[in-house]
Design a protein around this motif. Structure first.
Motif, PDB file in Angstrom:
ATOM      1  N   VAL A  72      16.674  -2.705  31.981  1.00 54.59           N
ATOM      2  CA  VAL A  72      17.361  -1.714  31.156  1.00 54.59           C
ATOM      3  C   VAL A  72      17.824  -0.542  32.022  1.00 54.59           C
ATOM      4  O   VAL A  72      18.979  -0.106  31.943  1.00 54.59           O
ATOM      5  CB  VAL A  72      16.438  -1.222  30.010  1.00 54.59           C
ATOM      6  N   SER A  73      16.934  -0.046  32.866  1.00 53.91           N
ATOM      7  CA  SER A  73      17.276   1.063  33.747  1.00 53.91           C
ATOM      8  C   SER A  73      18.368   0.675  34.735  1.00 53.91           C
ATOM      9  O   SER A  73      19.315   1.450  34.974  1.00 53.91           O
ATOM     10  CB  SER A  73      16.028   1.521  34.500  1.00 53.91           C
ATOM     11  N   TYR A  74      18.265  -0.504  35.308  1.00 61.37           N
ATOM     12  CA  TYR A  74      19.260  -0.975  36.272  1.00 61.37           C
ATOM     13  C   TYR A  74      20.634  -1.108  35.617  1.00 61.37           C
ATOM     14  O   TYR A  74      21.653  -0.714  36.190  1.00 61.37           O
ATOM     15  CB  TYR A  74      18.795  -2.310  36.850  1.00 61.37           C
ATOM     16  N   ASN A  75      20.670  -1.655  34.404  1.00 57.48           N
ATOM     17  CA  ASN A  75      21.947  -1.814  33.711  1.00 57.48           C
ATOM     18  C   ASN A  75      22.536  -0.469  33.293  1.00 57.48           C
ATOM     19  O   ASN A  75      23.760  -0.312  33.274  1.00 57.48           O
ATOM     20  CB  ASN A  75      21.789  -2.742  32.504  1.00 57.48           C
ATOM     21  N   GLU A  76      21.701   0.503  32.971  1.00 55.57           N
ATOM     22  CA  GLU A  76      22.209   1.848  32.669  1.00 55.57           C
ATOM     23  C   GLU A  76      22.912   2.436  33.888  1.00 55.57           C
ATOM     24  O   GLU A  76      23.981   3.043  33.766  1.00 55.57           O
ATOM     25  CB  GLU A  76      21.079   2.769  32.227  1.00 55.57           C
ATOM     26  N   GLU A  77      22.295   2.257  35.063  1.00 54.20           N
ATOM     27  CA  GLU A  77      22.920   2.749  36.299  1.00 54.20           C
ATOM     28  C   GLU A  77      24.232   2.026  36.573  1.00 54.20           C
ATOM     29  O   GLU A  77      25.214   2.649  36.993  1.00 54.20           O
ATOM     30  CB  GLU A  77      21.967   2.546  37.478  1.00 54.20           C
ATOM     31  N   ARG A  78      24.264   0.733  36.333  1.00 50.49           N
ATOM     32  CA  ARG A  78      25.496  -0.045  36.554  1.00 50.49           C
ATOM     33  C   ARG A  78      26.588   0.387  35.584  1.00 50.49           C
ATOM     34  O   ARG A  78      27.743   0.519  35.977  1.00 50.49           O
ATOM     35  CB  ARG A  78      25.223  -1.541  36.413  1.00 50.49           C
ATOM     36  N   LEU A  79      26.231   0.618  34.340  1.00 49.35           N
ATOM     37  CA  LEU A  79      27.232   1.035  33.354  1.00 49.35           C
ATOM     38  C   LEU A  79      27.778   2.424  33.676  1.00 49.35           C
ATOM     39  O   LEU A  79      28.958   2.698  33.439  1.00 49.35           O
ATOM     40  CB  LEU A  79      26.637   0.992  31.943  1.00 49.35           C
ATOM     41  N   ALA A  80      26.922   3.290  34.222  1.00 52.62           N
ATOM     42  CA  ALA A  80      27.385   4.625  34.611  1.00 52.62           C
ATOM     43  C   ALA A  80      28.417   4.543  35.741  1.00 52.62           C
ATOM     44  O   ALA A  80      29.292   5.412  35.854  1.00 52.62           O
ATOM     45  CB  ALA A  80      26.203   5.485  35.041  1.00 52.62           C
ATOM     46  N   ARG A  81      28.338   3.503  36.559  1.00 55.55           N
ATOM     47  CA  ARG A  81      29.308   3.292  37.643  1.00 55.55           C
ATOM     48  C   ARG A  81      30.433   2.356  37.211  1.00 55.55           C
ATOM     49  O   ARG A  81      31.193   1.862  38.042  1.00 55.55           O
ATOM     50  CB  ARG A  81      28.595   2.699  38.865  1.00 55.55           C
TER      51      ARG A  81
END
Length: 121
Positions: free
Chosen positions: A49-58
């Motif tokens: 979940v945390s990793y995908n949040e970072e990816r979506l922010a980029r």
């Protein structure tokens, strides 16, 4: 001190025999293994979940759960998770008081009562 050799103050599962005594004989290993697998599962879900949040922010596409399990971020988080070390050591100390492992020098004999301490196995 298992089955017919159990004393009156031995735990009920040490006296019953069959599959219940077998589970009780290895309850420490089974419990610690389940805690390990469950904590790894929870960490992997939260990490994804945390990793995908970072990816979506980029503005990158999110990764699937299986793709995340092969990702370096998952393994980095897993191997550097020092809190799990403290949880493992603390829970081992507490659970070894009540749970049994046949043949283990660190736990009580399978048929020993819960109240006994310092008995050689």
């Amino acid at each position: 001190m298992v089955g017919v050799h159990a004393r009156p103050d031995s735990p009920a599962w040490a006296k019953s025999g069959g599959w219940r005594t077998r589970i009780f004989s290895y309850s420490l290993t089974l419990t610690m293994g389940a805690i390990f697998l469950l904590s790894w599962l929870v960490q992997s879900i939260a990490g994804r979940v945390s990793y995908n949040e970072e990816r979506l922010a980029r503005r990158q596409d999110p990764v699937s759960y299986l793709d995340y399990l092969g990702n370096a971020d998952f393994w980095s988080r897993t191997l550097q998770n020092w809190q799990s070390e403290f949880l493992a050591v603390g829970s081992m100390a507490v659970l070894a008081i009540y749970l049994r492992q046949r043949g283990s020098p660190e736990s009580k004999p399978v048929g020993a009562p819960h109240e006994s301490t310092g008995i050689e196995g």
